[in-house]
Design a protein around this motif. Structure first.
Motif, PDB file in Angstrom:
ATOM      1  N   HIS A 250       0.844  -1.196   0.000  1.00 33.99           N
ATOM      2  CA  HIS A 250       0.000   0.000   0.000  1.00 33.99           C
ATOM      3  C   HIS A 250       0.876   1.241   0.000  1.00 33.99           C
ATOM      4  O   HIS A 250       1.297   1.702   1.055  1.00 33.99           O
ATOM      5  CB  HIS A 250      -0.910   0.001   1.228  1.00 33.99           C
ATOM      6  CG  HIS A 250      -1.841  -1.171   1.247  1.00 33.99           C
ATOM      7  ND1 HIS A 250      -2.839  -1.331   0.318  1.00 33.99           N
ATOM      8  CD2 HIS A 250      -1.908  -2.246   2.056  1.00 33.99           C
ATOM      9  CE1 HIS A 250      -3.486  -2.448   0.579  1.00 33.99           C
ATOM     10  NE2 HIS A 250      -2.942  -3.031   1.623  1.00 33.99           N
ATOM     11  N   GLY A 256      -5.981  13.038  -0.743  1.00 29.02           N
ATOM     12  CA  GLY A 256      -7.183  13.708  -1.203  1.00 29.02           C
ATOM     13  C   GLY A 256      -8.313  12.726  -1.461  1.00 29.02           C
ATOM     14  O   GLY A 256      -8.209  11.527  -1.244  1.00 29.02           O
ATOM     15  N   HIS A 257      -9.390  13.286  -1.936  1.00 26.89           N
ATOM     16  CA  HIS A 257     -10.594  12.515  -2.226  1.00 26.89           C
ATOM     17  C   HIS A 257     -10.660  12.389  -3.735  1.00 26.89           C
ATOM     18  O   HIS A 257     -10.716  13.394  -4.432  1.00 26.89           O
ATOM     19  CB  HIS A 257     -11.779  13.296  -1.653  1.00 26.89           C
ATOM     20  CG  HIS A 257     -13.109  12.755  -2.024  1.00 26.89           C
ATOM     21  ND1 HIS A 257     -13.750  11.816  -1.250  1.00 26.89           N
ATOM     22  CD2 HIS A 257     -13.938  13.015  -3.062  1.00 26.89           C
ATOM     23  CE1 HIS A 257     -14.917  11.542  -1.798  1.00 26.89           C
ATOM     24  NE2 HIS A 257     -15.054  12.245  -2.892  1.00 26.89           N
ATOM     25  N   ASP A 258     -10.593  11.168  -4.262  1.00 21.56           N
ATOM     26  CA  ASP A 258     -10.537  10.989  -5.712  1.00 21.56           C
ATOM     27  C   ASP A 258     -11.775  10.249  -6.203  1.00 21.56           C
ATOM     28  O   ASP A 258     -11.819   9.016  -6.190  1.00 21.56           O
ATOM     29  CB  ASP A 258      -9.272  10.227  -6.101  1.00 21.56           C
ATOM     30  CG  ASP A 258      -9.153  10.090  -7.611  1.00 21.56           C
ATOM     31  OD1 ASP A 258      -9.887  10.817  -8.317  1.00 21.56           O
ATOM     32  OD2 ASP A 258      -8.361   9.268  -8.076  1.00 21.56           O
ATOM     33  N   PRO A 259     -12.802  10.954  -6.667  1.00 19.25           N
ATOM     34  CA  PRO A 259     -14.017  10.271  -7.133  1.00 19.25           C
ATOM     35  C   PRO A 259     -13.768   9.430  -8.376  1.00 19.25           C
ATOM     36  O   PRO A 259     -14.539   8.529  -8.669  1.00 19.25           O
ATOM     37  CB  PRO A 259     -14.983  11.421  -7.432  1.00 19.25           C
ATOM     38  CG  PRO A 259     -14.365  12.646  -6.897  1.00 19.25           C
ATOM     39  CD  PRO A 259     -12.906  12.401  -6.785  1.00 19.25           C
ATOM     40  N   PHE A 260     -12.678   9.696  -9.110  1.00 28.41           N
ATOM     41  CA  PHE A 260     -12.425   8.953 -10.343  1.00 28.41           C
ATOM     42  C   PHE A 260     -11.951   7.539 -10.080  1.00 28.41           C
ATOM     43  O   PHE A 260     -11.958   6.706 -10.967  1.00 28.41           O
ATOM     44  CB  PHE A 260     -11.399   9.699 -11.206  1.00 28.41           C
ATOM     45  CG  PHE A 260     -12.013  10.777 -12.042  1.00 28.41           C
ATOM     46  CD1 PHE A 260     -12.730  11.790 -11.452  1.00 28.41           C
ATOM     47  CD2 PHE A 260     -11.901  10.756 -13.417  1.00 28.41           C
ATOM     48  CE1 PHE A 260     -13.319  12.778 -12.213  1.00 28.41           C
ATOM     49  CE2 PHE A 260     -12.488  11.742 -14.192  1.00 28.41           C
ATOM     50  CZ  PHE A 260     -13.196  12.755 -13.595  1.00 28.41           C
ATOM     51  N   ALA A 261     -11.535   7.270  -8.825  1.00 31.61           N
ATOM     52  CA  ALA A 261     -10.998   5.947  -8.526  1.00 31.61           C
ATOM     53  C   ALA A 261     -12.049   4.863  -8.681  1.00 31.61           C
ATOM     54  O   ALA A 261     -11.713   3.691  -8.848  1.00 31.61           O
ATOM     55  CB  ALA A 261     -10.439   5.940  -7.103  1.00 31.61           C
ATOM     56  N   LEU A 262     -13.337   5.215  -8.615  1.00 32.50           N
ATOM     57  CA  LEU A 262     -14.389   4.201  -8.695  1.00 32.50           C
ATOM     58  C   LEU A 262     -14.954   4.061 -10.098  1.00 32.50           C
ATOM     59  O   LEU A 262     -15.824   3.240 -10.336  1.00 32.50           O
ATOM     60  CB  LEU A 262     -15.539   4.591  -7.756  1.00 32.50           C
ATOM     61  CG  LEU A 262     -15.280   4.444  -6.258  1.00 32.50           C
ATOM     62  CD1 LEU A 262     -16.368   5.151  -5.492  1.00 32.50           C
ATOM     63  CD2 LEU A 262     -15.224   2.989  -5.878  1.00 32.50           C
ATOM     64  N   LEU A 263     -14.488   4.880 -11.047  1.00 30.11           N
ATOM     65  CA  LEU A 263     -15.173   4.933 -12.329  1.00 30.11           C
ATOM     66  C   LEU A 263     -14.591   3.982 -13.357  1.00 30.11           C
ATOM     67  O   LEU A 263     -15.135   3.868 -14.451  1.00 30.11           O
ATOM     68  CB  LEU A 263     -15.149   6.373 -12.876  1.00 30.11           C
ATOM     69  CG  LEU A 263     -15.916   7.357 -12.003  1.00 30.11           C
ATOM     70  CD1 LEU A 263     -15.911   8.738 -12.615  1.00 30.11           C
ATOM     71  CD2 LEU A 263     -17.353   6.910 -11.804  1.00 30.11           C
ATOM     72  N   TRP A 265     -11.043   2.843 -15.345  1.00 32.65           N
ATOM     73  CA  TRP A 265     -10.354   3.579 -16.415  1.00 32.65           C
ATOM     74  C   TRP A 265     -10.435   2.829 -17.720  1.00 32.65           C
ATOM     75  O   TRP A 265     -10.154   1.691 -17.792  1.00 32.65           O
ATOM     76  CB  TRP A 265      -8.893   3.820 -16.037  1.00 32.65           C
ATOM     77  CG  TRP A 265      -8.834   4.682 -14.850  1.00 32.65           C
ATOM     78  CD1 TRP A 265      -8.894   4.308 -13.546  1.00 32.65           C
ATOM     79  CD2 TRP A 265      -8.764   6.102 -14.846  1.00 32.65           C
ATOM     80  NE1 TRP A 265      -8.873   5.385 -12.727  1.00 32.65           N
ATOM     81  CE2 TRP A 265      -8.780   6.504 -13.498  1.00 32.65           C
ATOM     82  CE3 TRP A 265      -8.692   7.070 -15.848  1.00 32.65           C
ATOM     83  CZ2 TRP A 265      -8.746   7.836 -13.136  1.00 32.65           C
ATOM     84  CZ3 TRP A 265      -8.636   8.377 -15.477  1.00 32.65           C
ATOM     85  CH2 TRP A 265      -8.664   8.752 -14.129  1.00 32.65           C
TER      86      TRP A 265
END
Lengths: 265, 250
Positions: A250, A256-263, A265
């Motif tokens: 890890h 930070g808060h990354d909303p793209f991590a769940l979308l 790629w």
């Protein structure tokens, strides 16, 4: 600053519910610096050694000092009012011809005073000097002649106060010493920082070539003749060991808060 | 089909200063990225100043947008790297299921509606005296009221906030463990609205940014809130709820 020969470093852990390190407080507002002053640390050592207020402290003031901020704590403002219990007006600074203090005019019955404290702070103070003197001071702090306090008589230090002696340069000793915080604080920090093995802690070191000046070196603690002189200091960050083991699977998070991590790629 | 966009903003450009200072200007710039008719569907946006020198703009749009005008005016048009990213939002919506936990962030404008304010302004008093029974929308201004506003509404939005894991053994005055939610920013925004003068042309709003973890109770309502936004002032950067993976525990 230190004579040739073996030099030694005494490590003090300055931690307590309340600390207060004033350097230029006057009158009714008693402030605290965000980190211990040299006069505060020298005063603590002098009290441990049983020196009177009038005793010479030049040898202690000549020791090298380094302060590492392990936990900065937070500022507490303590609001006080002071009155005469008989209801009389407070006394002014002026004296009558007989040398007796005059009452304030117009009559003033209450002083509002403010004292500032550091709550829940932990500092690591390193005192560097000749080996024999440091050994004597370590013995004195372990068997103090007067009660010890952190900047103000009401601020009683928490244990352990003495971490022992080390050899080597002041900065290296401060860098090598483990982070002096509680297990809960360390584990919470580790969860946010991927259990990193080192933490950067701010430090202030005595340095004749430093670019900042502090006016907190005591020349005399005599009550009627308290005098101070200046020293040059330098600020730096030291990477201290945290005692945590990083997990290679890890890597450190961005925080930070990354909303793209769940979308995906 | 919804799309989530992330646009990097160069705070040193003249245009971006205007955008960062006024949510109204930012609303205009966001709407300019959508080719369809205005007001056809709700567009949500939020500015994330995690690093104030490199603010990021998140926008949720119903159709695929284009942000080249923002890059040209408020970005780094000739620089390397990704000027903006646009991703389909459907993979996230498919993941929503009861009991699943996510990290969330939301900038909202907590308000209450009342037709009997404690201290009415002269303008409000005039309306009350005139017999107008329409309510007034008043902003919550303390952190306590703002947090309470959020926590009393989460079930209506399809999720709840679990207890904070790293505050074991701590209880509040009511004996409840603290919830895993933090207010990371509170801001009073005050900006002009158009060229008209007078009180009506000025907007004052208290925005507050919440961060923490949530557990889904009703995926359908949550989907509706994710796409439709939460609370008022949606044109001014409030109401966009974003989900992210939970941070790794030890």
């Amino acid at each position: 600053m230190t004579p040739p020969g073996r030099t030694s470093v005494l490590l003090l852990r300055l931690a307590a519910p309340l600390q207060s390190w004033g350097d230029r407080s006057m009158f009714n507002r008693r402030e605290t610096r965000p980190e211990p002053t040299k006069s505060g640390v020298v005063g603590l050592l002098a009290a441990a050694a049983g020196r009177s207020r009038h005793a010479d402290v030049d040898d202690l003031a000549g020791l090298g000092l380094g302060i590492r901020v392990d936990q900065p704590g937070s500022l507490l403002r303590d609001y006080h009012t002071v009155s005469d219990y008989r209801g009389r007006p407070l006394l002014s600074a002026a004296v009558s011809a007989n040398g007796v203090q005059k009452p304030t005019s117009p009559a003033k019955r209450t002083h509002v005073t403010q004292r500032f404290y550091l709550q829940d702070a932990v500092f690591l103070a390193a005192v560097e000097g000749p080996g024999e003197l440091i050994t004597a001071l370590e013995h004195a702090v372990r068997h103090p002649a007067f009660p010890l306090s952190l900047g103000r008589r009401s601020c009683v230090p928490a244990q352990p106060l003495v971490l022992g002696q080390r050899t080597g340069a002041l900065e290296d000793v401060l860098r090598a010493e483990p982070w002096q915080v509680t297990k809960a604080v360390r584990n919470r920090w580790g969860r946010r920082n991927s259990n990193a093995a080192h933490v950067d802690l701010p430090a202030t070191l005595d340095d004749p070539a430093g670019d900042e000046i502090r006016d907190d070196v005591p020349l005399s603690f005599a009550p009627t003749n308290r005098t101070f002189t200046t020293r040059r200091i330098r600020h730096t960050y030291l990477a201290a060991p945290t005692g945590l083991t990083p997990d290679p699977d890890h890597p450190p998070a961005t925080g930070g808060h990354d909303p793209f991590a769940l979308l995906g790629w | 089909m919804p799309y989530l966009s992330r646009i990097r903003i160069n705070p040193l450009r003249a245009q971006s200063r205007k955008l960062l200072a006024s949510p109204r200007a930012m609303h205009g710039a966001v709407q300019a990225g959508i080719p369809g008719e205005p007001d056809q569907s709700r567009t949500l946006w939020r500015l994330d100043p995690d690093n104030p020198h490199r603010p990021q703009l998140f926008v949720l749009t119903a159709n695929r947008p284009d942000w080249s005008h923002l890059v040209e005016q408020a970005g780094w048009p000739d620089a390397d790297g990704e000027h903006y990213a646009v991703r389909d939002y459907a993979p996230l919506l498919r993941q929503l299921a009861p009991g699943r936990s996510f990290a969330f962030r939301l900038t909202a404008n907590p308000v209450q509606n009342t037709n009997r304010p404690d201290k009415p302004t002269t303008r409000q008093q005039a309306r009350i005296d005139a017999g107008d029974r329409r309510g007034f929308r008043l902003g919550h201004r303390t952190a306590e009221a703002q947090l309470k506003w959020f926590l009393t509404r989460t079930l209506r939005w399809g999720f709840d906030i679990p207890a904070a894991p790293d505050l074991d053994g701590i209880h509040d005055a009511a004996g409840e463990p603290p919830r895993d939610i933090r207010i990371i920013a509170r801001r009073r925004r005050s900006f002009g609205k158009g060229s008209a003068t007078g009180k009506e042309a000025h907007v004052v709003m208290n925005s507050v940014t919440f961060e923490g973890s949530l557990r889904i109770t009703d995926p359908d309502i949550l989907t509706e809130r994710l796409l439709g936004g939460i609370g008022p002032s949606k044109a001014y950067g409030c109401g966009l709820l974003t989900l992210a993976p939970l941070p790794e525990k030890e």
